[in-house]
Design a protein around this motif. Structure first.
Motif, PDB file in Angstrom:
ATOM      1  N   THR A  20       0.869  -1.104  -0.094  1.00  0.00           N
ATOM      2  CA  THR A  20       0.045   0.069  -0.037  1.00  0.00           C
ATOM      3  C   THR A  20       0.715   1.266   0.061  1.00  0.00           C
ATOM      4  O   THR A  20       0.152   2.328   0.193  1.00  0.00           O
ATOM      5  N   SER A  21       2.204   0.885  -0.018  1.00  0.00           N
ATOM      6  CA  SER A  21       3.088   2.109  -0.102  1.00  0.00           C
ATOM      7  C   SER A  21       3.030   3.125  -1.270  1.00  0.00           C
ATOM      8  O   SER A  21       3.806   4.228  -1.259  1.00  0.00           O
ATOM      9  N   TYR A  22       2.784   2.636  -2.358  1.00  0.00           N
ATOM     10  CA  TYR A  22       2.933   3.251  -3.484  1.00  0.00           C
ATOM     11  C   TYR A  22       1.909   3.063  -4.625  1.00  0.00           C
ATOM     12  O   TYR A  22       1.305   1.872  -4.698  1.00  0.00           O
ATOM     13  N   THR A  23       1.249   4.278  -4.955  1.00  0.00           N
ATOM     14  CA  THR A  23      -0.005   3.973  -5.855  1.00  0.00           C
ATOM     15  C   THR A  23       0.315   5.178  -7.273  1.00  0.00           C
ATOM     16  O   THR A  23       1.181   5.987  -7.051  1.00  0.00           O
ATOM     17  N   GLU A  24      -0.270   4.584  -8.251  1.00  0.00           N
ATOM     18  CA  GLU A  24      -0.038   5.618  -9.469  1.00  0.00           C
ATOM     19  C   GLU A  24      -1.628   6.220  -9.710  1.00  0.00           C
ATOM     20  O   GLU A  24      -2.569   5.287  -9.705  1.00  0.00           O
ATOM     21  N   GLU A  25      -1.765   7.474 -10.262  1.00  0.00           N
ATOM     22  CA  GLU A  25      -2.888   8.063 -10.830  1.00  0.00           C
ATOM     23  C   GLU A  25      -2.524   8.476 -12.233  1.00  0.00           C
ATOM     24  O   GLU A  25      -1.456   8.264 -12.678  1.00  0.00           O
ATOM     25  N   ALA A  26      -3.860   8.594 -12.834  1.00  0.00           N
ATOM     26  CA  ALA A  26      -3.774   8.972 -14.325  1.00  0.00           C
ATOM     27  C   ALA A  26      -3.206  10.445 -14.368  1.00  0.00           C
ATOM     28  O   ALA A  26      -3.088  11.285 -13.444  1.00  0.00           O
ATOM     29  N   LEU A  73     -10.260   2.366  -8.740  1.00  0.00           N
ATOM     30  CA  LEU A  73     -11.263   2.493  -9.654  1.00  0.00           C
ATOM     31  C   LEU A  73     -12.345   3.512  -8.917  1.00  0.00           C
ATOM     32  O   LEU A  73     -13.442   3.892  -9.491  1.00  0.00           O
ATOM     33  N   ASP A  74     -12.285   3.784  -7.711  1.00  0.00           N
ATOM     34  CA  ASP A  74     -12.985   4.848  -6.833  1.00  0.00           C
ATOM     35  C   ASP A  74     -12.648   6.196  -7.010  1.00  0.00           C
ATOM     36  O   ASP A  74     -13.254   7.021  -6.406  1.00  0.00           O
ATOM     37  N   LYS A  75     -11.538   6.461  -7.470  1.00  0.00           N
ATOM     38  CA  LYS A  75     -10.964   7.742  -7.895  1.00  0.00           C
ATOM     39  C   LYS A  75     -11.324   8.245  -9.284  1.00  0.00           C
ATOM     40  O   LYS A  75     -11.130   7.622 -10.233  1.00  0.00           O
ATOM     41  N   LYS A  76     -11.339   9.619  -9.310  1.00  0.00           N
ATOM     42  CA  LYS A  76     -11.508  10.432 -10.741  1.00  0.00           C
ATOM     43  C   LYS A  76     -10.057  10.104 -11.392  1.00  0.00           C
ATOM     44  O   LYS A  76     -10.451  10.139 -12.481  1.00  0.00           O
ATOM     45  N   THR A  77      -9.116   9.950 -10.934  1.00  0.00           N
ATOM     46  CA  THR A  77      -7.901   9.962 -11.638  1.00  0.00           C
ATOM     47  C   THR A  77      -7.466   8.588 -11.512  1.00  0.00           C
ATOM     48  O   THR A  77      -6.157   8.093 -11.677  1.00  0.00           O
ATOM     49  N   SER A  78      -8.242   7.486 -11.717  1.00  0.00           N
ATOM     50  CA  SER A  78      -7.962   5.973 -11.612  1.00  0.00           C
ATOM     51  C   SER A  78      -6.967   5.642 -12.878  1.00  0.00           C
ATOM     52  O   SER A  78      -7.092   5.877 -13.903  1.00  0.00           O
ATOM     53  N   ARG A  79      -5.745   4.753 -12.292  1.00  0.00           N
ATOM     54  CA  ARG A  79      -4.826   4.617 -13.336  1.00  0.00           C
ATOM     55  C   ARG A  79      -5.471   3.452 -14.127  1.00  0.00           C
ATOM     56  O   ARG A  79      -5.123   3.540 -15.441  1.00  0.00           O
ATOM     57  N   VAL A  80      -6.124   2.479 -13.761  1.00  0.00           N
ATOM     58  CA  VAL A  80      -6.737   1.488 -14.260  1.00  0.00           C
ATOM     59  C   VAL A  80      -7.663   1.929 -15.418  1.00  0.00           C
ATOM     60  O   VAL A  80      -7.531   1.596 -16.481  1.00  0.00           O
ATOM     61  N   LYS A  81      -8.539   2.968 -15.007  1.00  0.00           N
ATOM     62  CA  LYS A  81      -9.345   3.582 -16.008  1.00  0.00           C
ATOM     63  C   LYS A  81      -8.797   4.385 -17.081  1.00  0.00           C
ATOM     64  O   LYS A  81      -9.036   4.004 -18.334  1.00  0.00           O
ATOM     65  N   ALA A  82      -7.602   4.942 -16.629  1.00  0.00           N
ATOM     66  CA  ALA A  82      -6.997   5.629 -17.733  1.00  0.00           C
ATOM     67  C   ALA A  82      -6.467   4.410 -18.931  1.00  0.00           C
ATOM     68  O   ALA A  82      -6.186   4.745 -20.126  1.00  0.00           O
ATOM     69  N   LEU A  83      -5.799   3.341 -18.432  1.00  0.00           N
ATOM     70  CA  LEU A  83      -5.026   2.686 -19.182  1.00  0.00           C
ATOM     71  C   LEU A  83      -6.213   1.864 -20.009  1.00  0.00           C
ATOM     72  O   LEU A  83      -5.998   1.659 -21.398  1.00  0.00           O
ATOM     73  N   MET A  84      -7.197   1.731 -19.408  1.00  0.00           N
ATOM     74  CA  MET A  84      -8.532   0.944 -20.342  1.00  0.00           C
ATOM     75  C   MET A  84      -8.800   1.886 -21.491  1.00  0.00           C
ATOM     76  O   MET A  84      -9.192   1.634 -22.740  1.00  0.00           O
ATOM     77  N   ASP A  85      -9.229   3.199 -21.038  1.00  0.00           N
ATOM     78  CA  ASP A  85      -9.705   4.289 -21.816  1.00  0.00           C
ATOM     79  C   ASP A  85      -8.744   4.228 -23.239  1.00  0.00           C
ATOM     80  O   ASP A  85      -9.208   4.411 -24.211  1.00  0.00           O
TER      81      ASP A  85
END
Length: 404
Positions: free
Chosen positions: A98-104, A199-211
């Protein structure tokens, strides 16, 4: 020695996580995220597992780990010291997770979204790098949507009573009930829940990758579901929730997949008691750490009739060894379309277990052919989202390629 570690860890894990009731599976699962260099006793268990995968080429020689316990019982003082080490290992594993995450990438979103001249330059490929243009947040017509849902399930790790579970669902841009969509179930680790993939964030990295993968034509758009991977009453008292990870196959089969098929436009022809195997070529399951274990133990081990694609990102200890999986598949008749694996070389929590679980599978089981329906990827990195977002990016490009 293993018994003293597992039994002591069981009590410690109660204060680490919240969830459902305690069971025998917790004794196996609690060390799952505990393996680190500081946790010397947990490393001993992992190294024994790895050795089993490398040395046993005959699958019928695999025995239950508990039968290998021939060491003398430890004193209470020795057991206490070992349990303290393992507890530190669990805490470290969760901290790493949980120490590192990335956003869009919000700053370059408009530039990437409107860039038509260079749209096809540097296209996505399965490799060691996520190209920057795929991380840009899209706000145009190519932006998908995310729904947060509640669905009825059951306390499979407890008494089976009905409960309500939550999940996030990514729907591709221009989602329509007139079109059928493939579905990926994406699972979290021991320290997370349905929101760990962001996926609960507006800046979701998963969503950006999929889009962006869909926008640039690298994939056919598909649905992504991030549930809570504990199949238990999350509001119950007095438990660690560990056993819920191991019961999740029942929730997938009886609750979650039927809910998705009945509420969204998938390839399944939903009806009460319908045949889940008919749309298995259009379902994938993947996960990080504990979710990688679930992909192997549950996805491949229990639910081959439901899924055709599998992705394990830094699969946790207690993942079945390659020889155990090969043994389970000796009579399998369902095609395995792809099994993708990734792990960081410096991952003290999972490298030993992940490599023991998958690296030698093509040598042990003819249902996996390296370069055709199997990939083992290792590169510099630890137990964190640097590896896992790359794993997701690569896996998204590999799934749903088979003709069904």
């Amino acid at each position: 020695m293993k018994k003293s570690i597992l039994i002591g860890l069981l009590a410690i894990s109660l204060s680490v996580l919240s969830g459902c009731g305690q069971s025998a599976a917790e004794k196996e699962a609690a060390p799952a995220e505990a393996s680190s260099q500081e946790a010397s006793s947990a490393e001993e268990t992992v190294s024994e597992t790895e050795a089993t995968a490398e040395e046993n080429t005959e699958t019928d020689e695999i025995a239950d780990e508990s039968s290998e316990d021939t060491e003398p019982e430890k004193t209470e003082e020795e057991a206490s010291e070992e349990n303290t080490e393992v507890a530190d290992g669990i805490a470290e594993a969760i901290e790493q997770e949980t120490s590192y995450t990335e956003e869009a990438d919000v700053a370059d979103a408009d530039e990437n979204a409107t860039d038509t001249e260079d749209k096809r330059i540097a296209e996505a490929e399965v490799g060691d790098l996520v190209l920057p243009k795929y991380t840009a947040l899209r706000t145009d017509e190519a932006s998908g949507t995310v729904e947060h849902i509640s669905y009825p399930a059951h306390d499979y790790a407890g008494d089976g009573h009905e409960i309500t579970k939550e999940a996030n669902i990514y729907l591709p841009a221009n989602y329509s009930s007139d079109k059928k969509y493939n579905v990926l179930i994406l699972l979290h680790g021991i320290g997370g829940n349905e929101n760990e993939w962001g996926l609960d964030k507006k800046t979701s990295r998963v969503k950006a990758l999929m889009d962006n993968l869909a926008y640039y034509g690298d994939i056919d758009p598909f649905i992504v579901v991030t549930p809570n991977g504990r199949a238990c009453d999350l509001e119950g008292e007095g438990g660690s929730g560990i056993d819920g990870f191991y019961k999740f196959g029942q929730e997938l089969r009886n609750d979650l997949i039927p809910y998705i098929d009945s509420h969204y436009s998938t390839y399944a022809e939903y009806s009460e008691g319908y045949d889940l195997s008919e749309a298995r070529a259009h379902r994938a399951i993947a996960g990080l750490s504990m979710g990688g274990m679930q992909t192997i133990n549950i996805g491949i081990g229990e639910c081959l009739d439901m899924f055709g694609y599998f992705g394990a990102f830094s699969a946790a200890p207690t993942s079945k060894t390659a020889a155990q999986t090969a043994s389970l598949l000796k009579d399998n008749t369902y095609p395995i379309y792809y099994f993708y694996n990734i792990c960081g070389l410096q991952d003290r929590t999972a490298y030993s277990s992940a490599s023991a679980a998958a690296k030698s599978l093509p040598a042990l089981c003819d249902q996996f052919v390296d370069g055709e329906n199997f990939m083992w990827q290792e590169l510099n990195g630890g137990h964190d989202f640097h590896i896992w977002y790359l794993g997701f990016y690569n896996f998204a490009q590999l799934v749903f390629k088979a003709e069904a």
